[in-house]
Scaffold this motif. Structure first.
Motif, PDB file in Angstrom:
ATOM      1  N   ASN A 217       6.059   3.433  -8.230  1.00  0.00           N
ATOM      2  CA  ASN A 217       4.754   4.072  -8.193  1.00  0.00           C
ATOM      3  C   ASN A 217       4.092   3.752  -6.859  1.00  0.00           C
ATOM      4  O   ASN A 217       4.010   2.595  -6.457  1.00  0.00           O
ATOM      5  N   LEU A 218       3.601   4.778  -6.158  1.00  0.00           N
ATOM      6  CA  LEU A 218       3.024   4.596  -4.828  1.00  0.00           C
ATOM      7  C   LEU A 218       1.511   4.764  -4.829  1.00  0.00           C
ATOM      8  O   LEU A 218       0.910   4.865  -3.751  1.00  0.00           O
ATOM      9  N   GLY A 226       5.560  -3.708   1.751  1.00  0.00           N
ATOM     10  CA  GLY A 226       4.339  -3.707   2.546  1.00  0.00           C
ATOM     11  C   GLY A 226       3.567  -2.410   2.400  1.00  0.00           C
ATOM     12  O   GLY A 226       4.133  -1.320   2.447  1.00  0.00           O
ATOM     13  N   GLY A 227       2.234  -2.518   2.241  1.00  0.00           N
ATOM     14  CA  GLY A 227       1.398  -1.348   2.020  1.00  0.00           C
ATOM     15  C   GLY A 227       0.561  -0.935   3.205  1.00  0.00           C
ATOM     16  O   GLY A 227      -0.185   0.040   3.105  1.00  0.00           O
ATOM     17  N   THR A 235       9.356   1.804   6.267  1.00  0.00           N
ATOM     18  CA  THR A 235      10.173   2.004   5.076  1.00  0.00           C
ATOM     19  C   THR A 235      10.677   3.442   4.996  1.00  0.00           C
ATOM     20  O   THR A 235      11.842   3.689   4.657  1.00  0.00           O
ATOM     21  N   ILE A 236       9.806   4.386   5.329  1.00  0.00           N
ATOM     22  CA  ILE A 236      10.216   5.791   5.284  1.00  0.00           C
ATOM     23  C   ILE A 236      11.230   6.085   6.384  1.00  0.00           C
ATOM     24  O   ILE A 236      12.236   6.775   6.159  1.00  0.00           O
ATOM     25  N   LYS A 282       0.940  -7.476  -4.628  1.00  0.00           N
ATOM     26  CA  LYS A 282      -0.346  -6.777  -4.602  1.00  0.00           C
ATOM     27  C   LYS A 282      -0.951  -6.844  -3.205  1.00  0.00           C
ATOM     28  O   LYS A 282      -1.041  -7.897  -2.600  1.00  0.00           O
ATOM     29  N   GLU A 283      -1.357  -5.681  -2.702  1.00  0.00           N
ATOM     30  CA  GLU A 283      -2.027  -5.591  -1.414  1.00  0.00           C
ATOM     31  C   GLU A 283      -3.202  -4.632  -1.545  1.00  0.00           C
ATOM     32  O   GLU A 283      -3.316  -3.910  -2.522  1.00  0.00           O
ATOM     33  N   ALA A 284      -4.030  -4.638  -0.535  1.00  0.00           N
ATOM     34  CA  ALA A 284      -5.173  -3.742  -0.541  1.00  0.00           C
ATOM     35  C   ALA A 284      -5.270  -3.052   0.819  1.00  0.00           C
ATOM     36  O   ALA A 284      -6.111  -3.398   1.660  1.00  0.00           O
TER      37      ALA A 284
END
Length: 292
Positions: A217-218, A226-227, A235-236, A282-284
């Motif tokens: 889930n994105l 990493g977000g 990543t892509i 978890k990242e923001a």
């Protein structure tokens, strides 16, 4: 009067001879150093000779023990010899391995637990020697790695190897170890293009609304790799072959990959129906806002 000119001519001749000798010594070719292959061959020759000497000594010692075995057996049978540690070493030469396996007395102690009897036998010496060896190894390991800090721990060794490996990779746009420094796109046109590219290429694995199918889930705050926009871009672009994520470099341009990355960040907190459970850390990340 002729003495002075003769002395001068003799000094000049001596000077010329000395200069000529020095020039000859200077012009003499210098012997080149022995090549590395010759040194390696010499090293292997010396090691082979040493191994041959050790093998010959072992062979002679074995032959001597076999020849003197009856005499050694009589010495070993003496009561004053057999019980000593040196006598037990001698026992190894005559076929008695009591020094290694110990003595099995099979004396039953006065213990009975549900029909199970306990024998009064010592631990085998080979086991105790191995245990003592582990203690010595632990002391040496602690002193070398933690007290004197002479050696690298696994984490430091891994970091050093990764740093050396990074030097062998060109630091260009196709270097997976070099993180980009892009900012997330916020223009409505870029986010719209990113959505179209996502639906066309990424929806089969991540869902039309990025809710997650085979892939994660994105839309939540949890990320496997990493977000931040540059981590998503990496990543892509390079993919994650071990997880089934294909690399999109060569299929999408750099701008298109950045558009998709920015679009994904715009979906943060959208909570689509049927969203897959969170995965990763978890990242923001900063959520791009479209500039209309």
């Amino acid at each position: 009067m002729s003495l002075v000119p003769n002395l001068l001519r003799g000094a000049a001749t001596l000077l010329l001879l000395t200069t000529g000798d020095a020039q000859a010594q200077t012009d003499a070719p210098v012997a080149p150093p022995a090549p590395a292959d010759s040194q390696a061959m010499l090293l292997w020759f010396l090691l082979g000779a040493l191994a041959l000497v050790v093998a010959l000594v072992a062979l002679l010692f074995t032959a001597l023990v076999i020849r003197l075995r009856p005499q050694l057996r009589r010495i070993y049978e003496l009561p004053t010899v057999r019980g000593s540690w040196s006598g037990q070493v001698l026992g190894l030469l005559v076929g008695d391995a009591v020094l290694v396996r110990g003595e099995v007395r099979d004396e039953i102690l006065d213990h009975d637990y549900d029909g199970i009897h306990e024998f009064d036998n010592d631990l085998p010496p080979w086991w105790k020697y191995s245990f003592y060896a582990t203690i010595l190894f632990a002391i040496g390991y602690l002193g070398y790695y933690h007290v004197s800090q002479s050696g690298q721990l696994q984490g430091d060794e891994y970091a050093a190897e990764m740093q050396q490996a990074a030097l062998l990779i060109s630091a260009d746009a196709d270097d997976p170890n070099k993180l980009t420094t892009y900012a997330a796109l916020t223009a409505a046109g870029d986010l719209s293009s990113g959505k179209s590219l996502f639906v066309t290429n990424c929806a089969p694995c991540h869902g039309v609304n990025a809710e997650g199918k085979v892939g994660p889930n994105l839309t939540d705050e949890y990320w496997l790799h990493g977000g931040e926009v540059n981590h998503v871009y990496k990543t892509i672009k390079f993919g994650v072959p071990s997880k089934g994520m294909v690399a999109w470099k060569g299929k999408l341009s750099g701008k298109q990959i950045l558009q998709v990355s920015s679009y994904l960040l715009s979906l943060q907190g959208s909570n689509p129906a049927g969203a897959k459970e969170p995965q990763g850390e978890k990242e923001a990340p900063t959520k791009p806002v479209a500039k209309l």
